[in-house]
Design an enzyme around this catalytic site. Structure first.
Site, PDB file in Angstrom:
ATOM      1  N   LYS A   1      93.503 -12.684  81.579  1.00 49.91           N
ATOM      2  CA  LYS A   1      93.433 -11.378  81.847  1.00 49.91           C
ATOM      3  C   LYS A   1      94.470 -10.849  82.858  1.00 49.91           C
ATOM      4  O   LYS A   1      94.877  -9.835  82.917  1.00 49.91           O
ATOM      5  CB  LYS A   1      92.047 -10.878  81.970  1.00 49.91           C
ATOM      6  CG  LYS A   1      91.133 -10.818  80.982  1.00 49.91           C
ATOM      7  CD  LYS A   1      91.366  -9.851  79.804  1.00 49.91           C
ATOM      8  CE  LYS A   1      90.354  -9.660  78.767  1.00 49.91           C
ATOM      9  NZ  LYS A   1      90.727  -8.606  77.823  1.00 49.91           N
TER      10      LYS A   1
ATOM     11  N   LEU B   1      82.182  -2.558  72.439  1.00 44.16           N
ATOM     12  CA  LEU B   1      82.995  -1.272  72.921  1.00 44.16           C
ATOM     13  C   LEU B   1      83.795  -0.826  71.513  1.00 44.16           C
ATOM     14  O   LEU B   1      83.986   0.529  71.352  1.00 44.16           O
ATOM     15  CB  LEU B   1      84.024  -1.593  74.035  1.00 44.16           C
ATOM     16  CG  LEU B   1      84.802  -0.418  74.443  1.00 44.16           C
ATOM     17  CD1 LEU B   1      84.104   0.762  74.775  1.00 44.16           C
ATOM     18  CD2 LEU B   1      85.655  -0.880  75.384  1.00 44.16           C
TER      19      LEU B   1
ATOM     20  N   SER C   1      91.319  -4.963  79.692  1.00 43.88           N
ATOM     21  CA  SER C   1      91.547  -5.763  80.784  1.00 43.88           C
ATOM     22  C   SER C   1      90.096  -6.279  81.166  1.00 43.88           C
ATOM     23  O   SER C   1      89.202  -6.069  80.405  1.00 43.88           O
ATOM     24  CB  SER C   1      92.518  -5.627  81.973  1.00 43.88           C
ATOM     25  OG  SER C   1      92.497  -6.882  82.858  1.00 43.88           O
TER      26      SER C   1
ATOM     27  N   THR D   1      79.044  -5.280  76.002  1.00 42.91           N
ATOM     28  CA  THR D   1      79.938  -5.256  74.978  1.00 42.91           C
ATOM     29  C   THR D   1      79.691  -6.193  73.843  1.00 42.91           C
ATOM     30  O   THR D   1      80.664  -6.567  72.995  1.00 42.91           O
ATOM     31  CB  THR D   1      81.283  -5.264  75.591  1.00 42.91           C
ATOM     32  OG1 THR D   1      81.537  -6.383  76.203  1.00 42.91           O
ATOM     33  CG2 THR D   1      81.442  -4.075  76.601  1.00 42.91           C
TER      34      THR D   1
ATOM     35  N   TYR E   1      89.482 -17.319  81.125  1.00 38.11           N
ATOM     36  CA  TYR E   1      89.565 -15.662  80.588  1.00 38.11           C
ATOM     37  C   TYR E   1      90.424 -14.977  81.923  1.00 38.11           C
ATOM     38  O   TYR E   1      91.185 -14.127  81.475  1.00 38.11           O
ATOM     39  CB  TYR E   1      87.947 -15.325  80.972  1.00 38.11           C
ATOM     40  CG  TYR E   1      87.735 -13.994  80.665  1.00 38.11           C
ATOM     41  CD1 TYR E   1      87.806 -13.364  79.220  1.00 38.11           C
ATOM     42  CD2 TYR E   1      87.489 -12.958  81.356  1.00 38.11           C
ATOM     43  CE1 TYR E   1      87.664 -12.182  78.719  1.00 38.11           C
ATOM     44  CE2 TYR E   1      87.153 -11.499  81.031  1.00 38.11           C
ATOM     45  CZ  TYR E   1      87.228 -11.415  79.942  1.00 38.11           C
ATOM     46  OH  TYR E   1      87.051  -9.845  79.217  1.00 38.11           O
TER      47      TYR E   1
ATOM     48  N   ASN F   1      91.363  -3.978  72.269  1.00 37.79           N
ATOM     49  CA  ASN F   1      90.231  -4.269  72.545  1.00 37.79           C
ATOM     50  C   ASN F   1      89.621  -5.560  72.375  1.00 37.79           C
ATOM     51  O   ASN F   1      88.948  -6.062  72.991  1.00 37.79           O
ATOM     52  CB  ASN F   1      89.088  -2.994  72.000  1.00 37.79           C
ATOM     53  CG  ASN F   1      87.665  -3.590  72.303  1.00 37.79           C
ATOM     54  OD1 ASN F   1      87.330  -3.637  73.140  1.00 37.79           O
ATOM     55  ND2 ASN F   1      86.985  -3.670  70.962  1.00 37.79           N
TER      56      ASN F   1
ATOM     57  N   ASP G   1      93.819 -10.069  62.263  1.00 40.76           N
ATOM     58  CA  ASP G   1      93.716 -11.106  63.346  1.00 40.76           C
ATOM     59  C   ASP G   1      94.840 -10.736  64.332  1.00 40.76           C
ATOM     60  O   ASP G   1      95.959 -11.031  64.308  1.00 40.76           O
ATOM     61  CB  ASP G   1      93.644 -12.292  62.612  1.00 40.76           C
ATOM     62  CG  ASP G   1      93.667 -13.387  63.593  1.00 40.76           C
ATOM     63  OD1 ASP G   1      93.607 -13.275  64.699  1.00 40.76           O
ATOM     64  OD2 ASP G   1      93.491 -14.797  62.867  1.00 40.76           O
TER      65      ASP G   1
ATOM     66  N   THR H   1      89.835  -1.880  63.079  1.00 40.05           N
ATOM     67  CA  THR H   1      90.354  -3.239  62.396  1.00 40.05           C
ATOM     68  C   THR H   1      89.437  -4.483  63.103  1.00 40.05           C
ATOM     69  O   THR H   1      88.724  -4.102  64.074  1.00 40.05           O
ATOM     70  CB  THR H   1      91.964  -3.526  62.900  1.00 40.05           C
ATOM     71  OG1 THR H   1      91.910  -3.956  64.292  1.00 40.05           O
ATOM     72  CG2 THR H   1      92.992  -2.243  62.627  1.00 40.05           C
TER      73      THR H   1
END
Length: 279
Positions: free
Chosen positions: A152, A14, A134, A183, A148, A83, A56, A32
């Site tokens: 989130k 993404l 998210s 993604t 995960y 992201n 980072d 970045t």
């Protein structure tokens, strides 16, 4: 002048799609990644509207440096897109304590680090938009996703509350809850499997791991279309506080909302009258 975007995790998925589309639309982009060596080449080489820099997200110092580089180059940051993320997959007892902490460090504290670095700039501008990716797993608990989802769900609470802190300064926030998109979250570079093994889970783990691995590259969602939707959101004067992306996520979040309403209603008889009698 176009909008100045700062995008984390711009190296693939993404983030890469969003960077390309923002540049094509005439915006300035700070792209970045932890290892940005090949980003310039992937986005067509040096160009006035593109700054590539290392970030980072687990390191607050590199977050501050990236934001400063953005201001030095473009004078402002209009939209931050949090992201960058990774995925620790497995059942809770098979995910080590170190893995759980690493998941939260990246997927929750990471966006916090970058947001903390950019907020002074946006407050000085009295304008800005923070978009944090998210997940469906940030709204609905899913099997094999306990680490995960924990991170989130934390992102959702962070962003939902942050909105009240920063709105007086003209800063908007949007939580994005994508369903299953291609993604690259499930590629080896982004996915870590549970490092512990417990006999009671062994059969389920083997089956479920194969199912997740088979989904890589087969997800229904198109990240290019999601990137276009995010660009549209970033251009809105009053962007939504929450954007649910993909029909799978919309259906699941709607079902969760109906379930919450039902649970609240069912709690009323036993849970409503719990105040002190004198109150």
């Amino acid at each position: 002048m176009g909008t100045v975007f700062l995008i984390t995790g711009a190296g693939r998925g993404l983030g890469a799609n969003l960077t390309r589309q923002a540049l094509a639309a005439g915006h300035q982009v700070v792209a970045t990644a932890r290892r940005p060596e090949h980003l310039l080449e992937s986005f067509g080489g040096e160009q006035d509207n593109l700054l590539v820099t290392a970030l980072d997200i687990t390191d607050p110092a590199t977050a501050k440096s990236a934001v400063q580089a953005a201001v030095d180059r473009f004078g402002r940051v209009d939209v931050l897109v949090n992201n960058a993320a990774n995925f620790y997959a497995g059942y809770f007892e098979e995910i080590s304590d170190a893995q759980m902490r690493a998941q939260v460090e990246t997927n929750l504290f990471g966006p916090m680090n970058v947001t903390r670095a950019v907020l002074p700039v946006m407050r000085a501008q009295r304008a800005g938009h923070i978009i944090t990716i998210s997940s469906l797993a940030g709204a609905v608990g899913l099997e094999f996703c306990v680490a995960y989802a924990a991170a989130k769900f934390g992102v959702e609470g962070f962003m939902e509350s942050l909105r009240h802190d920063v709105e007086p300064f003209g800063i908007r926030t949007t939580i994005v809850e994508p369903g299953f998109f291609r993604t690259e979250l499930l590629v080896d570079a982004s996915t870590t499997w549970a490092e512990l093994s417990i006999d009671d889970y062994a059969e389920r783990t083997a089956v479920t791991k194969k199912q997740w691995q088979s989904m890589n590259g087969q997800q229904a969602g198109d990240p290019a279309k999601l990137a276009a939707a995010l660009l549209a959101l970033a251009g809105q004067r009053q962007p939504p506080a929450r954007f649910v992306a993909g029909s799978d996520a919309i259906d699941a979040v709607a079902a969760k909302a109906r379930g919450l309403l039902a649970q609240a209603g069912a709690s009323r008889e036993l849970g409503a009258d719990l105040a002190h009698d004198a109150a």
